[in-house]
Design a protein around this motif. Sequence first.
Motif, mmCIF file in Angstrom:
data_model
loop_
_atom_site.group_PDB
_atom_site.id
_atom_site.type_symbol
_atom_site.label_atom_id
_atom_site.label_comp_id
_atom_site.label_asym_id
_atom_site.label_seq_id
_atom_site.Cartn_x
_atom_site.Cartn_y
_atom_site.Cartn_z
ATOM 1 N N SER A 1 53.364 -19.556 86.533
ATOM 2 C CA SER A 1 53.748 -20.203 85.285
ATOM 3 C C SER A 1 55.074 -20.948 85.437
ATOM 4 O O SER A 1 55.271 -21.996 84.864
ATOM 5 C CB SER A 1 53.856 -19.159 84.175
ATOM 6 O OG SER A 1 54.776 -18.149 84.556
ATOM 7 N N HIS A 2 55.978 -20.415 86.256
ATOM 8 C CA HIS A 2 57.261 -21.090 86.442
ATOM 9 C C HIS A 2 57.225 -22.085 87.595
ATOM 10 O O HIS A 2 58.181 -22.799 87.833
ATOM 11 C CB HIS A 2 58.380 -20.058 86.685
ATOM 12 C CG HIS A 2 58.171 -19.265 87.942
ATOM 13 N ND1 HIS A 2 57.290 -18.208 87.983
ATOM 14 C CD2 HIS A 2 58.708 -19.378 89.168
ATOM 15 C CE1 HIS A 2 57.300 -17.697 89.216
ATOM 16 N NE2 HIS A 2 58.144 -18.386 89.951
ATOM 17 N N ASP A 3 56.093 -22.122 88.330
ATOM 18 C CA ASP A 3 56.002 -22.988 89.514
ATOM 19 C C ASP A 3 54.637 -23.672 89.512
ATOM 20 O O ASP A 3 53.806 -23.406 90.354
ATOM 21 C CB ASP A 3 56.188 -22.136 90.772
ATOM 22 C CG ASP A 3 56.201 -22.986 92.033
ATOM 23 O OD1 ASP A 3 56.523 -24.188 91.929
ATOM 24 O OD2 ASP A 3 55.871 -22.443 93.107
ATOM 25 N N GLU A 4 54.416 -24.520 88.513
ATOM 26 C CA GLU A 4 53.121 -25.176 88.403
ATOM 27 C C GLU A 4 52.945 -26.203 89.509
ATOM 28 O O GLU A 4 53.918 -26.751 90.009
ATOM 29 C CB GLU A 4 53.027 -25.880 87.042
ATOM 30 C CG GLU A 4 52.921 -24.916 85.880
ATOM 31 C CD GLU A 4 52.702 -25.660 84.572
ATOM 32 O OE1 GLU A 4 53.244 -26.763 84.421
ATOM 33 O OE2 GLU A 4 51.978 -25.126 83.727
ATOM 34 N N PRO A 5 51.689 -26.455 89.886
ATOM 35 C CA PRO A 5 51.467 -27.486 90.902
ATOM 36 C C PRO A 5 51.967 -28.838 90.400
ATOM 37 O O PRO A 5 51.888 -29.132 89.201
ATOM 38 C CB PRO A 5 49.953 -27.488 91.101
ATOM 39 C CG PRO A 5 49.386 -26.785 89.923
ATOM 40 C CD PRO A 5 50.449 -25.868 89.405
ATOM 41 N N ARG A 6 52.455 -29.638 91.335
ATOM 42 C CA ARG A 6 53.070 -30.906 90.973
ATOM 43 C C ARG A 6 52.103 -31.841 90.251
ATOM 44 O O ARG A 6 52.501 -32.593 89.366
ATOM 45 C CB ARG A 6 53.594 -31.570 92.247
ATOM 46 C CG ARG A 6 54.361 -32.820 91.965
ATOM 47 C CD ARG A 6 55.040 -33.354 93.198
ATOM 48 N NE ARG A 6 55.497 -34.703 92.908
ATOM 49 C CZ ARG A 6 56.112 -35.460 93.767
ATOM 50 N NH1 ARG A 6 56.352 -35.007 94.973
ATOM 51 N NH2 ARG A 6 56.491 -36.669 93.429
ATOM 52 N N TRP A 7 50.817 -31.759 90.604
ATOM 53 C CA TRP A 7 49.868 -32.692 90.007
ATOM 54 C C TRP A 7 49.748 -32.522 88.501
ATOM 55 O O TRP A 7 49.312 -33.436 87.809
ATOM 56 C CB TRP A 7 48.498 -32.575 90.664
ATOM 57 C CG TRP A 7 47.825 -31.240 90.549
ATOM 58 C CD1 TRP A 7 47.794 -30.265 91.503
ATOM 59 C CD2 TRP A 7 47.091 -30.721 89.434
ATOM 60 N NE1 TRP A 7 47.087 -29.175 91.052
ATOM 61 C CE2 TRP A 7 46.642 -29.422 89.786
ATOM 62 C CE3 TRP A 7 46.764 -31.214 88.174
ATOM 63 C CZ2 TRP A 7 45.893 -28.620 88.932
ATOM 64 C CZ3 TRP A 7 46.015 -30.414 87.321
ATOM 65 C CH2 TRP A 7 45.595 -29.138 87.706
ATOM 66 N N LYS A 8 50.150 -31.358 87.971
ATOM 67 C CA LYS A 8 50.051 -31.177 86.522
ATOM 68 C C LYS A 8 50.973 -32.130 85.779
ATOM 69 O O LYS A 8 50.739 -32.454 84.622
ATOM 70 C CB LYS A 8 50.370 -29.731 86.140
ATOM 71 C CG LYS A 8 49.264 -28.774 86.544
ATOM 72 C CD LYS A 8 49.292 -27.508 85.726
ATOM 73 C CE LYS A 8 48.058 -26.679 86.022
ATOM 74 N NZ LYS A 8 47.905 -25.568 85.099
ATOM 75 N N HIS A 9 52.041 -32.544 86.438
ATOM 76 C CA HIS A 9 52.980 -33.462 85.803
ATOM 77 C C HIS A 9 52.970 -34.834 86.460
ATOM 78 O O HIS A 9 53.462 -35.798 85.898
ATOM 79 C CB HIS A 9 54.406 -32.884 85.875
ATOM 80 C CG HIS A 9 54.498 -31.529 85.264
ATOM 81 N ND1 HIS A 9 54.486 -31.332 83.896
ATOM 82 C CD2 HIS A 9 54.566 -30.300 85.821
ATOM 83 C CE1 HIS A 9 54.558 -30.030 83.642
ATOM 84 N NE2 HIS A 9 54.604 -29.384 84.794
ATOM 85 N N ASP A 10 52.441 -34.903 87.679
ATOM 86 C CA ASP A 10 52.527 -36.136 88.456
ATOM 87 C C ASP A 10 51.212 -36.313 89.197
ATOM 88 O O ASP A 10 51.171 -36.258 90.423
ATOM 89 C CB ASP A 10 53.711 -36.014 89.426
ATOM 90 C CG ASP A 10 54.001 -37.324 90.122
ATOM 91 O OD1 ASP A 10 53.480 -38.360 89.669
ATOM 92 O OD2 ASP A 10 54.736 -37.301 91.118
ATOM 93 N N GLY A 11 50.131 -36.497 88.454
ATOM 94 C CA GLY A 11 48.807 -36.565 89.070
ATOM 95 C C GLY A 11 48.399 -37.985 89.379
ATOM 96 O O GLY A 11 49.158 -38.753 89.949
ATOM 97 N N VAL A 12 47.188 -38.346 89.003
ATOM 98 C CA VAL A 12 46.654 -39.676 89.264
ATOM 99 C C VAL A 12 47.555 -40.722 88.635
ATOM 100 O O VAL A 12 48.025 -40.565 87.505
ATOM 101 C CB VAL A 12 45.220 -39.789 88.700
ATOM 102 C CG1 VAL A 12 44.705 -41.205 88.808
ATOM 103 C CG2 VAL A 12 44.303 -38.799 89.405
ATOM 104 N N ARG A 13 47.808 -41.785 89.364
ATOM 105 C CA ARG A 13 48.683 -42.847 88.869
ATOM 106 C C ARG A 13 47.916 -44.157 88.843
ATOM 107 O O ARG A 13 47.189 -44.470 89.786
ATOM 108 C CB ARG A 13 49.888 -43.012 89.805
ATOM 109 C CG ARG A 13 50.658 -41.739 90.076
ATOM 110 C CD ARG A 13 51.593 -41.355 88.945
ATOM 111 N NE ARG A 13 52.702 -42.265 88.808
ATOM 112 C CZ ARG A 13 53.794 -42.228 89.547
ATOM 113 N NH1 ARG A 13 53.933 -41.317 90.492
ATOM 114 N NH2 ARG A 13 54.769 -43.089 89.346
ATOM 115 N N VAL A 14 48.083 -44.928 87.787
ATOM 116 C CA VAL A 14 47.540 -46.280 87.719
ATOM 117 C C VAL A 14 48.725 -47.240 87.751
ATOM 118 O O VAL A 14 49.644 -47.118 86.945
ATOM 119 C CB VAL A 14 46.721 -46.509 86.427
ATOM 120 C CG1 VAL A 14 46.322 -47.978 86.305
ATOM 121 C CG2 VAL A 14 45.495 -45.601 86.418
#
Length: 174
Positions: free
Chosen positions: A20-33
Amino acid sequence: MSGHDHSDHDHPHDHPHAHSHDEPRWKHDGVRVITGDKLDPNTAQTPGMFRQAAINHARVGAQKIWAGTVSIQPNAKTGVHHHGELESVIYVVRGKARMRWGERLEFVAEAGPGDFTYVPPFVPHQEINANPDEPLECVLVRSDNEAVVVNITDVDPVEAPEAVYWVDPIHKHP
């Protein structure tokens, strides 16, 4: 439509590396357009040639690829070079590209709109805008963020690049 619903509210997925304190990065910085009007021209420019980065390390954190657009003025040609271990893919949007390659540039192929060209590692080649009247517009993808160019000076190109050099941050002026 598959019967399996992938939405997270139905059943939580186990992510062994996620806390919970170390979420995977893609949750905030995933697919980019990266929209066409947001390409980055903040790269070395040369009159008659315009390069814009879309995907690179600085913009999106890409580790292994670079992608962007390049517009080359009529009749522009590179000198003979290769890109080391890099693989390159060139997709022609508009215009006519000519590629020469080989130890003495004895092979030639042309690509038009909708065509893809693949340049393998270490292949000596010369890139040419084959149209004397219109720019060559391409999408370029390469297999690394670092530009590698090895100029080859002991080959006389079949098409000497004396008129207009194809110069950009990867292809320096000879």
